[in-house]
Design an enzyme around this catalytic site. Structure first.
Site, PDB file in Angstrom:
ATOM      1  N   GLU A 138      32.413  43.134  46.335  1.00 25.27           N
ATOM      2  CA  GLU A 138      31.799  42.673  45.089  1.00 25.27           C
ATOM      3  C   GLU A 138      30.279  42.822  45.124  1.00 25.27           C
ATOM      4  O   GLU A 138      29.661  43.135  44.102  1.00 25.27           O
ATOM      5  CB  GLU A 138      32.185  41.210  44.831  1.00 25.27           C
ATOM      6  CG  GLU A 138      31.947  40.751  43.403  1.00 25.27           C
ATOM      7  CD  GLU A 138      32.861  41.436  42.398  1.00 25.27           C
ATOM      8  OE1 GLU A 138      32.386  41.711  41.274  1.00 25.27           O
ATOM      9  OE2 GLU A 138      34.031  41.693  42.731  1.00 25.27           O
ATOM     10  N   LYS A 141      29.442  46.438  44.159  1.00 29.24           N
ATOM     11  CA  LYS A 141      30.262  47.034  43.104  1.00 29.24           C
ATOM     12  C   LYS A 141      29.346  47.468  41.954  1.00 29.24           C
ATOM     13  O   LYS A 141      29.207  46.785  40.949  1.00 29.24           O
ATOM     14  CB  LYS A 141      31.308  46.027  42.609  1.00 29.24           C
ATOM     15  CG  LYS A 141      32.318  46.600  41.626  1.00 29.24           C
ATOM     16  CD  LYS A 141      33.246  45.514  41.112  1.00 29.24           C
ATOM     17  CE  LYS A 141      34.268  46.067  40.125  1.00 29.24           C
ATOM     18  NZ  LYS A 141      35.128  44.994  39.550  1.00 29.24           N
ATOM     19  N   LYS A 208      41.942  49.073  32.811  1.00 27.77           N
ATOM     20  CA  LYS A 208      40.500  48.830  32.782  1.00 27.77           C
ATOM     21  C   LYS A 208      39.848  49.235  34.103  1.00 27.77           C
ATOM     22  O   LYS A 208      40.414  49.030  35.169  1.00 27.77           O
ATOM     23  CB  LYS A 208      40.203  47.353  32.497  1.00 27.77           C
ATOM     24  CG  LYS A 208      40.585  46.916  31.100  1.00 27.77           C
ATOM     25  CD  LYS A 208      39.888  45.626  30.682  1.00 27.77           C
ATOM     26  CE  LYS A 208      40.285  44.455  31.522  1.00 27.77           C
ATOM     27  NZ  LYS A 208      39.689  43.186  31.017  1.00 27.77           N
ATOM     28  N   LYS A 217      29.093  40.575  35.746  1.00 26.40           N
ATOM     29  CA  LYS A 217      30.355  41.096  36.248  1.00 26.40           C
ATOM     30  C   LYS A 217      30.994  42.076  35.263  1.00 26.40           C
ATOM     31  O   LYS A 217      31.170  41.769  34.083  1.00 26.40           O
ATOM     32  CB  LYS A 217      31.320  39.949  36.554  1.00 26.40           C
ATOM     33  CG  LYS A 217      32.612  40.432  37.219  1.00 26.40           C
ATOM     34  CD  LYS A 217      33.431  39.281  37.733  1.00 26.40           C
ATOM     35  CE  LYS A 217      34.745  39.767  38.341  1.00 26.40           C
ATOM     36  NZ  LYS A 217      34.507  40.643  39.503  1.00 26.40           N
TER      37      LYS A 217
END
Length: 456
Positions: A138, A141, A208, A217
């Site tokens: 994360e 990302k 998605k 995010k």
């Protein structure tokens, strides 16, 4: 596309101004149509009015399959490619032949465990594989990862008509590879192999793709259906317990608002599912019900034109919580942030009388048994209110928040007040602080105790 005879007779002035010389023919392959044949929506009306309407439909079709022993050299599933000349691109039943190629994008942690086996798999099947291990987490990302994968695809000289990208890893890896597939040559097929529980029941099965942007995010993304998804539960055997619980949160989400039978299954088998890393028969049932429930919600609404979405349960406050925790230096996994959101909205549901005290206790008991957090230091009322405002904006000005109204049932509301959020947050914080315990397993995140004493 059909010829509209009524509109062929345009006004002489409009038609003759662009008339083709007599005898001119237009050829396209085996089709030979002379003249102008018209658009499906308005025929040739645009020749007169200067306004042209275009209408087209892109079909979506892809396959999600359970596979056992995906990296066994005798199992040819991972070698499957693209059906020639198919639209939409179809997953072939025929495996790649010796001498063919594959570009494989894989999470570097997964590569450390399975890299040698993966290379042997392609080698024994005579397929030239370029394997790209990347640190997909994360914290990174972002489009930097997208650029890196796209650069590797360009060096590889990927033939998008024949050579699907193979993505192996968790949700971040699959999101990044899916976004690259959608952007590189405008649509390159991608096969997804989830290696985490979260990815298997959630991230891999929809269309998605996204990366984070400006500390927000999933703000940059597309819709890109995979060519196929291959789920091999044996990958979960090497997953740590925190990531097992992380995926269980998304499973609990579907149970709470859609599937009472799944909820009962989680109640009966929570410790067993966690201890066995979802390898037993109960795990198979739980995963299939989770995937079935998710697809029932996604399939008729792949582009999210319907804004009241049951799958948004746990996703009203969680994006803000997850990114704030990342900045705070005490990172939450996606499912952990979703679980905190669910704990908060469960409290709101109870305060509104939508669920009983017993039902609230049952929900939070499952959370505790999966060692999922119900609170984090970043969860102050201001942050939660900001999350609600951002989500409301994304949902076109209405909150459209799904709340439990019984086990396996939900109702959408548009009137959650700041006072309700503040009250629910205070109740959960008080409860968590009274019963907090630290462990390396949950990264020192405040979680619920073994015995539930519910907030009022």
């Amino acid at each position: 596309m059909q010829l509209d005879a009524h509109h062929i007779s345009a006004s002489p002035a409009g038609l003759n101004a662009h008339a083709l010389p007599t005898g001119t023919e237009f050829c396209s392959g085996a089709v030979n149509r002379t003249g102008i044949n018209g658009l499906s929506q308005c025929g040739t009306l645009g020749l007169t009015t200067g306004t042209f309407h275009v209408s087209a439909v892109q079909p979506i079709s892809y396959v999600i399959e359970e596979v056992e022993g995906l990296l066994d050299p005798d199992n040819k599933t991972l070698l499957r490619g693209v059906v020639p000349d198919s639209f939409p691109l179809g997953l072939s039943l025929n495996p790649a032949q010796p001498g063919e190629r594959r570009l494989v994008v894989i999470d570097d942690n997964v590569y450390r465990i399975y890299g040698a086996q993966l290379r042997q798999y392609f080698s024994l099947n005579g397929v030239e594989a370029t394997i790209v291990p990347l640190p997909t987490m994360e914290a990174n990302k972002s489009f930097d990862l997208v650029y890196e994968v796209a650069r590797r695809a360009e060096i590889f000289k990927l033939n998008r008509r024949k050579e699907p990208i193979i993505a192996i890893g968790g949700g971040v890896c699959l999101d990044v590879a899916g976004l690259v597939a959608n952007l590189y040559r405008r649509n390159t097929p991608v096969i997804k192999v989830p290696t985490t529980l979260m990815a298997a029941i959630d991230a891999s099965i929809g269309i998605k793709t996204a990366v984070n942007f400006d500390n927000r995010k999933n703000k940059l993304g597309t819709y890109c259906p995979p060519l196929g998804v291959f789920i091999d539960r044996t990958f979960l055997r090497t997953l740590d317990q925190r990531n097992i619980s992380n995926g269980a949160a998304e499973m609990l989400k579907m149970a709470c608002i859609k599937d009472a039978q799944l909820f009962y299954l989680l109640e009966q088998h929570a410790e067993q599912l966690r201890a066995t890393s979802f390898q037993d028969k109960a795990a198979s049932v739980a995963m299939r019900r989770s995937i079935q429930g998710m697809l029932e919600e996604l399939e008729p609404n792949l582009w999210e034109h319907i804004l009241c979405r049951l799958v948004d349960y746990g996703h009203t406050f969680s994006p803000e919580i997850e990114m704030a925790a990342l900045q705070y230096g005490d990172e939450l996994l996606h499912g952990e942030a979703v679980n905190i959101d669910m704990a908060l909205t469960t409290q709101i549901s109870y305060a509104r009388g939508l669920i009983s005290r017993e039902e609230q206790a049952r929900v939070m008991d499952i959370m505790q048994r999966f060692r999922l957090p119900m609170w984090h230091p970043v969860c102050n009322p201001d942050l939660l209110l900001k999350g609600l405002r951002d989500t409301t904006k994304a949902r076109d000005g209405l909150q459209r928040v799904p709340l439990m109204c019984g086990i396996g049932e939900a109702v959408f509301v548009n009137d959650i007040s700041p006072a309700e959020i503040t009250s629910a947050a205070a109740a959960l914080k008080s409860f968590a602080l009274q019963t907090s315990h630290s462990s390396s397993e949950n990264n020192n995140i405040v979680a619920a105790p073994a015995k539930i004493a519910m907030p009022v």
